[in-house]
Design an enzyme around this catalytic site. Structure first.
Site, PDB file in Angstrom:
ATOM      1  N   HIS A 126      -9.550   0.645   4.650  1.00  0.00           N
ATOM      2  CA  HIS A 126      -8.125   0.929   5.165  1.00  0.00           C
ATOM      3  C   HIS A 126      -8.075   2.230   6.564  1.00  0.00           C
ATOM      4  O   HIS A 126      -9.432   3.091   6.674  1.00  0.00           O
ATOM      5  CB  HIS A 126      -7.127   1.722   4.208  1.00  0.00           C
ATOM      6  CG  HIS A 126      -6.077   1.482   5.128  1.00  0.00           C
ATOM      7  ND1 HIS A 126      -5.225   2.540   6.236  1.00  0.00           N
ATOM      8  CD2 HIS A 126      -5.112   0.792   5.524  1.00  0.00           C
ATOM      9  CE1 HIS A 126      -4.151   2.739   6.335  1.00  0.00           C
ATOM     10  NE2 HIS A 126      -4.238   1.331   5.646  1.00  0.00           N
TER      11      HIS A 126
ATOM     12  N   GLU B 252      -4.877  -4.727  10.815  1.00  0.00           N
ATOM     13  CA  GLU B 252      -4.606  -4.239  10.644  1.00  0.00           C
ATOM     14  C   GLU B 252      -4.094  -3.388  12.562  1.00  0.00           C
ATOM     15  O   GLU B 252      -5.462  -2.086  12.329  1.00  0.00           O
ATOM     16  CB  GLU B 252      -4.145  -2.895   9.603  1.00  0.00           C
ATOM     17  CG  GLU B 252      -3.848  -3.921   8.469  1.00  0.00           C
ATOM     18  CD  GLU B 252      -3.478  -2.461   7.826  1.00  0.00           C
ATOM     19  OE1 GLU B 252      -2.048  -2.631   6.723  1.00  0.00           O
ATOM     20  OE2 GLU B 252      -4.427  -1.842   7.106  1.00  0.00           O
TER      21      GLU B 252
ATOM     22  N   ASN C  85       0.536  -1.005   0.084  1.00  0.00           N
ATOM     23  CA  ASN C  85       0.389   0.298  -0.087  1.00  0.00           C
ATOM     24  C   ASN C  85       0.898   1.169  -0.448  1.00  0.00           C
ATOM     25  O   ASN C  85       1.283   1.763   1.229  1.00  0.00           O
ATOM     26  CB  ASN C  85      -1.066  -0.108   1.089  1.00  0.00           C
ATOM     27  CG  ASN C  85      -1.536   0.788   1.186  1.00  0.00           C
ATOM     28  OD1 ASN C  85      -1.257   2.070   0.614  1.00  0.00           O
ATOM     29  ND2 ASN C  85      -1.920   1.447   2.626  1.00  0.00           N
ATOM     30  N   TRP C  86       0.816   1.917  -1.052  1.00  0.00           N
ATOM     31  CA  TRP C  86       1.890   2.984  -1.382  1.00  0.00           C
ATOM     32  C   TRP C  86       1.585   4.618  -0.956  1.00  0.00           C
ATOM     33  O   TRP C  86       2.492   5.607  -0.224  1.00  0.00           O
ATOM     34  CB  TRP C  86       2.668   2.938  -2.713  1.00  0.00           C
ATOM     35  CG  TRP C  86       3.057   2.564  -3.521  1.00  0.00           C
ATOM     36  CD1 TRP C  86       3.612   0.898  -3.214  1.00  0.00           C
ATOM     37  CD2 TRP C  86       3.777   1.574  -4.923  1.00  0.00           C
ATOM     38  NE1 TRP C  86       4.023  -0.012  -4.153  1.00  0.00           N
ATOM     39  CE2 TRP C  86       4.304   0.991  -4.592  1.00  0.00           C
ATOM     40  CE3 TRP C  86       2.952   2.730  -6.206  1.00  0.00           C
ATOM     41  CZ2 TRP C  86       4.722   0.254  -6.197  1.00  0.00           C
ATOM     42  CZ3 TRP C  86       4.140   2.368  -7.119  1.00  0.00           C
ATOM     43  CH2 TRP C  86       4.943   1.823  -6.932  1.00  0.00           C
ATOM     44  N   LYS C  87       0.055   4.081  -0.453  1.00  0.00           N
ATOM     45  CA  LYS C  87      -1.069   5.588   0.476  1.00  0.00           C
ATOM     46  C   LYS C  87      -0.659   6.436  -0.657  1.00  0.00           C
ATOM     47  O   LYS C  87      -0.371   6.614  -2.157  1.00  0.00           O
ATOM     48  CB  LYS C  87      -0.455   5.661   1.695  1.00  0.00           C
ATOM     49  CG  LYS C  87      -0.137   4.331   2.003  1.00  0.00           C
ATOM     50  CD  LYS C  87       0.118   4.566   3.819  1.00  0.00           C
ATOM     51  CE  LYS C  87      -0.087   3.110   4.986  1.00  0.00           C
ATOM     52  NZ  LYS C  87      -0.058   3.284   6.428  1.00  0.00           N
TER      53      LYS C  87
ATOM     54  N   GLY D  43       2.492   1.981  11.017  1.00  0.00           N
ATOM     55  CA  GLY D  43       3.635   3.342  10.738  1.00  0.00           C
ATOM     56  C   GLY D  43       4.240   3.983  11.592  1.00  0.00           C
ATOM     57  O   GLY D  43       4.749   5.335  11.697  1.00  0.00           O
TER      58      GLY D  43
ATOM     59  N   GLU E  21      -6.618   4.190   7.619  1.00  0.00           N
ATOM     60  CA  GLU E  21      -7.166   6.200   7.862  1.00  0.00           C
ATOM     61  C   GLU E  21      -8.061   6.882   6.278  1.00  0.00           C
ATOM     62  O   GLU E  21      -8.661   7.553   6.828  1.00  0.00           O
ATOM     63  CB  GLU E  21      -5.716   5.966   6.109  1.00  0.00           C
ATOM     64  CG  GLU E  21      -4.230   5.873   7.519  1.00  0.00           C
ATOM     65  CD  GLU E  21      -2.981   5.291   6.856  1.00  0.00           C
ATOM     66  OE1 GLU E  21      -3.245   5.665   5.653  1.00  0.00           O
ATOM     67  OE2 GLU E  21      -2.458   5.161   7.546  1.00  0.00           O
TER      68      GLU E  21
ATOM     69  N   SER F 276       3.509  -2.116  10.225  1.00  0.00           N
ATOM     70  CA  SER F 276       4.582  -1.849  10.736  1.00  0.00           C
ATOM     71  C   SER F 276       5.264  -3.303  10.284  1.00  0.00           C
ATOM     72  O   SER F 276       6.141  -3.850  10.833  1.00  0.00           O
ATOM     73  CB  SER F 276       5.230  -1.674  12.082  1.00  0.00           C
ATOM     74  OG  SER F 276       4.478  -0.306  12.032  1.00  0.00           O
TER      75      SER F 276
HETATM   76  P1  PGA Z   1       2.627   0.127   7.739  1.00  0.00           P
HETATM   77  O1  PGA Z   1       1.514   0.638   7.144  1.00  0.00           O
HETATM   78  O2  PGA Z   1       3.246  -0.680   7.222  1.00  0.00           O
HETATM   79  O3  PGA Z   1       3.906   1.699   7.172  1.00  0.00           O
HETATM   80  O4  PGA Z   1       3.095  -0.633   9.753  1.00  0.00           O
HETATM   81  C1  PGA Z   1       0.498  -0.068   6.917  1.00  0.00           C
HETATM   82  C2  PGA Z   1      -0.400   0.251   6.178  1.00  0.00           C
HETATM   83  O5  PGA Z   1      -1.322   0.721   6.680  1.00  0.00           O
HETATM   84  O6  PGA Z   1      -1.199  -0.731   5.319  1.00  0.00           O
END
Ligand code: PGA
Length: 262
Positions: free
Chosen positions: A103, A175, A11-13, A181, A105, A221
């Site tokens: 997600h 998650e 997931n490159w966001k 993150g 976010e 992470s």
């Molecule tokens: P992260 O993000 O690996 O940077 O913790 C995971 C995600 O949000 O899918």
């Protein structure tokens, strides 16, 4: 227990630019042959989907690396006056086979509820995409011992009305929000406990055989140095990777660990 597929998605966001997206794609594609037993998926920002799709393909349109493409979000309606949104069929049109849905976010920053996630996941399925439906508790919820209740409610709400066939065509990503993150990965035991809980909930929503076939990714992470131990857990079938998916070597190393554990 069924032998489940292993799926590692990046997931490159909202990161990278056009040139960096193409370069990363080519590096992942070039190394993908070293990742056996695992499906690798790239989820770039929507505006770079076509560039990533063409970087994955040879001139004849074939994709020898086996790496596939996913969206990060979609709208639940097929078309119309929805400024700024992307229809499921549009993702399919540019070569996507997957789409991340719900997600954390999207849930926390963009107000997506389980009900919205449910309609989006159904729209993804109807368009022929595999939704990667995300669930996970916040730190506060974990500290209040509400992880099981929160995740169960998210599963029930996000997958409301799913048939066994719908569920079989869905990937779940657990998650924990506190691990995304932050560099704070869940311990393998913490993750396994929730994955097992999710699988047993899926069985009550459909049946044991269907629940047994569903790929449940861990996210939060995930790095090359913690992937192997996560991958060794019986109900962790893959990873949804944020930060580490922006480096081809790290993403491929994570893919290798999951492939080797399959
Ligand atoms: P992260 O993000 O690996 O940077 O913790 C995971 C995600 O949000 O899918």
């Amino acid at each position: 227990m069924a032998a489940r597929r292993r799926i590692v998605a990046g997931n490159w966001k909202m990161n990278l630019d056009h040139a960096a997206a193409v370069a990363l794609t080519k590096d992942v594609a070039a190394g993908a042959a070293s990742c056996t037993g695992v499906d690798l998926v790239l989820c770039p920002p929507a505006i770079y989907l076509e560039a990533v799709a063409s970087a994955l393909q040879l001139a004849d349109g074939s994709s020898p690396s086996g790496v596939t493409l996913g969206g990060q979000n979609l709208h639940d309606q097929p078309k119309g006056a929805f400024t700024g949104e992307i229809a499921p069929a549009m993702l399919v049109d540019v070569g996507c086979r997957w789409c991340i849905v719900g997600h954390s976010e999207r849930r926390t920053l963009f107000g997506e509820t389980d009900q919205i996630i449910n309609t989006k996941a159904k729209a993804a399925l109807a368009a022929g995409l595999t939704p990667i439906v995300c669930v996970g508790e916040t730190l506060e919820e974990r500290e209040q011992d509400r992880t099981a209740a929160v995740v169960t409610a998210q599963i029930d709400g996000s997958l409301h009305g799913f048939s066994a066939a719908d569920l079989a065509g869905t990937v779940i990503a657990y998650e924990p929000v506190w691990a995304i993150g932050t560099g704070k990965v869940a311990t393998p035991e913490q993750a396994q406990e929730v994955h097992a809980l999710i699988r047993s909930r899926l069985a009550t929503l459909t049946d044991a055989a269907t629940a047994d076939s569903v790929v449940i990714q861990y996210g939060g992470s995930v790095k090359p140095d913690n992937a192997a131990v996560l991958a060794s857990q019986p109900d962790i079938d893959g990873a949804l990777v944020g930060g580490a998916s922006l480096k081809a070597d790290d993403f491929l190393a994570i893919g290798k660990h999951f492939g080797a554990a399959g």
